[in-house]
Design a protein around this motif. Sequence first.
Motif, PDB file in Angstrom:
ATOM      1  N   GLN A 138       8.036  17.221  -4.910  1.00  0.00           N
ATOM      2  CA  GLN A 138       9.274  17.877  -4.501  1.00  0.00           C
ATOM      3  C   GLN A 138      10.142  16.978  -3.628  1.00  0.00           C
ATOM      4  N   THR A 139       9.578  15.891  -3.138  1.00  0.00           N
ATOM      5  CA  THR A 139      10.364  14.873  -2.442  1.00  0.00           C
ATOM      6  C   THR A 139      10.456  13.643  -3.329  1.00  0.00           C
ATOM      7  N   ASP A 140      11.587  12.967  -3.266  1.00  0.00           N
ATOM      8  CA  ASP A 140      11.835  11.812  -4.136  1.00  0.00           C
ATOM      9  C   ASP A 140      12.030  10.569  -3.276  1.00  0.00           C
ATOM     10  N   GLU A 141      11.099   9.647  -3.373  1.00  0.00           N
ATOM     11  CA  GLU A 141      11.188   8.395  -2.607  1.00  0.00           C
ATOM     12  C   GLU A 141      11.502   7.199  -3.505  1.00  0.00           C
ATOM     13  N   SER A 142      12.004   7.443  -4.712  1.00  0.00           N
ATOM     14  CA  SER A 142      12.178   6.363  -5.694  1.00  0.00           C
ATOM     15  C   SER A 142      13.124   5.277  -5.194  1.00  0.00           C
ATOM     16  N   GLU A 143      14.197   5.666  -4.531  1.00  0.00           N
ATOM     17  CA  GLU A 143      15.139   4.663  -4.021  1.00  0.00           C
ATOM     18  C   GLU A 143      14.508   3.830  -2.916  1.00  0.00           C
ATOM     19  N   LEU A 144      13.779   4.488  -2.026  1.00  0.00           N
ATOM     20  CA  LEU A 144      13.088   3.781  -0.945  1.00  0.00           C
ATOM     21  C   LEU A 144      12.022   2.849  -1.504  1.00  0.00           C
ATOM     22  N   VAL A 145      11.284   3.298  -2.502  1.00  0.00           N
ATOM     23  CA  VAL A 145      10.255   2.464  -3.132  1.00  0.00           C
ATOM     24  C   VAL A 145      10.879   1.242  -3.786  1.00  0.00           C
ATOM     25  N   ALA A 146      12.015   1.441  -4.463  1.00  0.00           N
ATOM     26  CA  ALA A 146      12.692   0.314  -5.133  1.00  0.00           C
ATOM     27  C   ALA A 146      13.123  -0.737  -4.111  1.00  0.00           C
ATOM     28  N   LYS A 147      13.666  -0.301  -2.981  1.00  0.00           N
ATOM     29  CA  LYS A 147      14.086  -1.236  -1.934  1.00  0.00           C
ATOM     30  C   LYS A 147      12.880  -1.967  -1.345  1.00  0.00           C
ATOM     31  N   THR A 148      11.782  -1.243  -1.189  1.00  0.00           N
ATOM     32  CA  THR A 148      10.580  -1.845  -0.616  1.00  0.00           C
ATOM     33  C   THR A 148       9.987  -2.883  -1.559  1.00  0.00           C
ATOM     34  N   LYS A 149       9.986  -2.591  -2.857  1.00  0.00           N
ATOM     35  CA  LYS A 149       9.477  -3.558  -3.829  1.00  0.00           C
ATOM     36  C   LYS A 149      10.276  -4.853  -3.789  1.00  0.00           C
ATOM     37  N   ILE A 150      11.584  -4.726  -3.632  1.00  0.00           N
ATOM     38  CA  ILE A 150      12.423  -5.925  -3.519  1.00  0.00           C
ATOM     39  C   ILE A 150      12.079  -6.680  -2.240  1.00  0.00           C
ATOM     40  N   LYS A 151      11.867  -5.953  -1.168  1.00  0.00           N
ATOM     41  CA  LYS A 151      11.593  -6.568   0.134  1.00  0.00           C
ATOM     42  C   LYS A 151      10.328  -7.411   0.118  1.00  0.00           C
TER      43      LYS A 151
ATOM     44  N   HIS B 275       0.835  -1.195   0.000  1.00  0.00           N
ATOM     45  CA  HIS B 275       0.000   0.000   0.000  1.00  0.00           C
ATOM     46  C   HIS B 275       0.876   1.254   0.000  1.00  0.00           C
ATOM     47  N   SER B 276       1.946   1.233   0.783  1.00  0.00           N
ATOM     48  CA  SER B 276       2.845   2.383   0.868  1.00  0.00           C
ATOM     49  C   SER B 276       3.492   2.689  -0.477  1.00  0.00           C
ATOM     50  N   VAL B 277       3.922   1.656  -1.160  1.00  0.00           N
ATOM     51  CA  VAL B 277       4.539   1.832  -2.483  1.00  0.00           C
ATOM     52  C   VAL B 277       3.568   2.520  -3.435  1.00  0.00           C
ATOM     53  N   GLU B 278       2.336   2.029  -3.478  1.00  0.00           N
ATOM     54  CA  GLU B 278       1.380   2.572  -4.442  1.00  0.00           C
ATOM     55  C   GLU B 278       0.911   3.968  -4.053  1.00  0.00           C
ATOM     56  N   GLU B 279       0.818   4.243  -2.758  1.00  0.00           N
ATOM     57  CA  GLU B 279       0.476   5.605  -2.341  1.00  0.00           C
ATOM     58  C   GLU B 279       1.551   6.592  -2.792  1.00  0.00           C
ATOM     59  N   THR B 280       2.794   6.167  -2.718  1.00  0.00           N
ATOM     60  CA  THR B 280       3.892   7.025  -3.163  1.00  0.00           C
ATOM     61  C   THR B 280       3.840   7.241  -4.671  1.00  0.00           C
ATOM     62  N   GLU B 281       3.474   6.197  -5.400  1.00  0.00           N
ATOM     63  CA  GLU B 281       3.434   6.290  -6.859  1.00  0.00           C
ATOM     64  C   GLU B 281       2.372   7.271  -7.351  1.00  0.00           C
ATOM     65  N   HIS B 282       1.260   7.377  -6.644  1.00  0.00           N
ATOM     66  CA  HIS B 282       0.195   8.267  -7.139  1.00  0.00           C
ATOM     67  C   HIS B 282      -0.057   9.463  -6.213  1.00  0.00           C
ATOM     68  N   LYS B 283       0.938   9.825  -5.411  1.00  0.00           N
ATOM     69  CA  LYS B 283       0.755  10.865  -4.395  1.00  0.00           C
ATOM     70  C   LYS B 283       0.411  12.232  -4.976  1.00  0.00           C
ATOM     71  N   ALA B 284       0.746  12.468  -6.259  1.00  0.00           N
ATOM     72  CA  ALA B 284       0.541  13.796  -6.848  1.00  0.00           C
ATOM     73  C   ALA B 284      -0.668  13.874  -7.774  1.00  0.00           C
ATOM     74  N   VAL B 285      -1.368  12.774  -8.004  1.00  0.00           N
ATOM     75  CA  VAL B 285      -2.416  12.759  -9.028  1.00  0.00           C
ATOM     76  C   VAL B 285      -3.561  13.717  -8.680  1.00  0.00           C
ATOM     77  N   ALA B 286      -4.119  13.596  -7.476  1.00  0.00           N
ATOM     78  CA  ALA B 286      -5.231  14.474  -7.090  1.00  0.00           C
ATOM     79  C   ALA B 286      -4.767  15.930  -7.038  1.00  0.00           C
ATOM     80  N   TYR B 287      -3.545  16.154  -6.568  1.00  0.00           N
ATOM     81  CA  TYR B 287      -3.004  17.514  -6.509  1.00  0.00           C
ATOM     82  C   TYR B 287      -2.875  18.100  -7.911  1.00  0.00           C
ATOM     83  N   ASP B 288      -2.353  17.303  -8.839  1.00  0.00           N
ATOM     84  CA  ASP B 288      -2.187  17.776 -10.221  1.00  0.00           C
ATOM     85  C   ASP B 288      -3.533  18.095 -10.862  1.00  0.00           C
ATOM     86  N   LEU B 289      -4.551  17.280 -10.552  1.00  0.00           N
ATOM     87  CA  LEU B 289      -5.883  17.553 -11.084  1.00  0.00           C
ATOM     88  C   LEU B 289      -6.397  18.882 -10.538  1.00  0.00           C
ATOM     89  N   TYR B 290      -6.218  19.099  -9.246  1.00  0.00           N
ATOM     90  CA  TYR B 290      -6.668  20.360  -8.645  1.00  0.00           C
ATOM     91  C   TYR B 290      -5.939  21.553  -9.266  1.00  0.00           C
TER      92      TYR B 290
END
Length: 266
Positions: free
Chosen positions: A241-254, A147-162
Amino acid sequence: MDYQFNNIPRYWCNNEPSFTHFFTALSTLFPEGESYFVRSVRALRAKAKNNPRLDREIGAFIGQEAMHSKEHHAFHLSAKQHGLDPESLEKVTGIILKGIERVFSKKWNLLVTVGLEHYTAVLVVTMMESVNELMTDETIRNLWLWHSVEETEHKAVAYDLYEYLYGTGLSAYLPRVTIFTLSLALIITMSSIYQIVLMKRDRQLFNLKSWGKFQKFAQQSYQIFIPKFIDYYRRDFHPNQTDESELVAKTKIKIGLEPSTNTLFS
């Protein structure tokens, strides 16, 4: 994902009722909450049809949120074995959110989603970094990390729509921060009340030792969260403005969503 919540231990977070019931309380907000997010975005999606990239991202957002609702609901049903009945709290959440939906305009409903998506995006970073280690049950831990991975992936969608619909001027900024403040107060209040209800149902309401451990954990967590919540009040704020890509990649492996580099080169 299709998690099987069989034989989930009674206290699967830090072996403590207060920790377990806090995260169960948060979980009861997700099925109805994410359905509300989907409805609020879908209500304005047609106005973004001229932006193919954003429209595609909205479609992915809707799909991901629907799956989150499904899996957390399945977890709530499994918790009945311990007499906790989180599903009843899930229903209360639905009543509250449907009331908000009726009263608020489409713009304001979208803003609730925008604000709570930021709240979630802040929390899931600590979930991926460290909090997941407190979860002793692998299925529960994998649910929260996925859930955390996917929340990070789409964290800007609603903001961008607004931002696409209403811009970045003062008339867009003032409602954004006002609704965020109200939404933040609402979700913290609801999750705290739900935690107390679950502790009472579990006959652990007066377990002061467990409450003390949780209080220390909460204080440490909010020292991290508060500056990130305050970021939302900047005029030039954007979720990416924050980048969690490295953390997400590690989590996906985990959690086995991607092979590890050791596997790739072995």
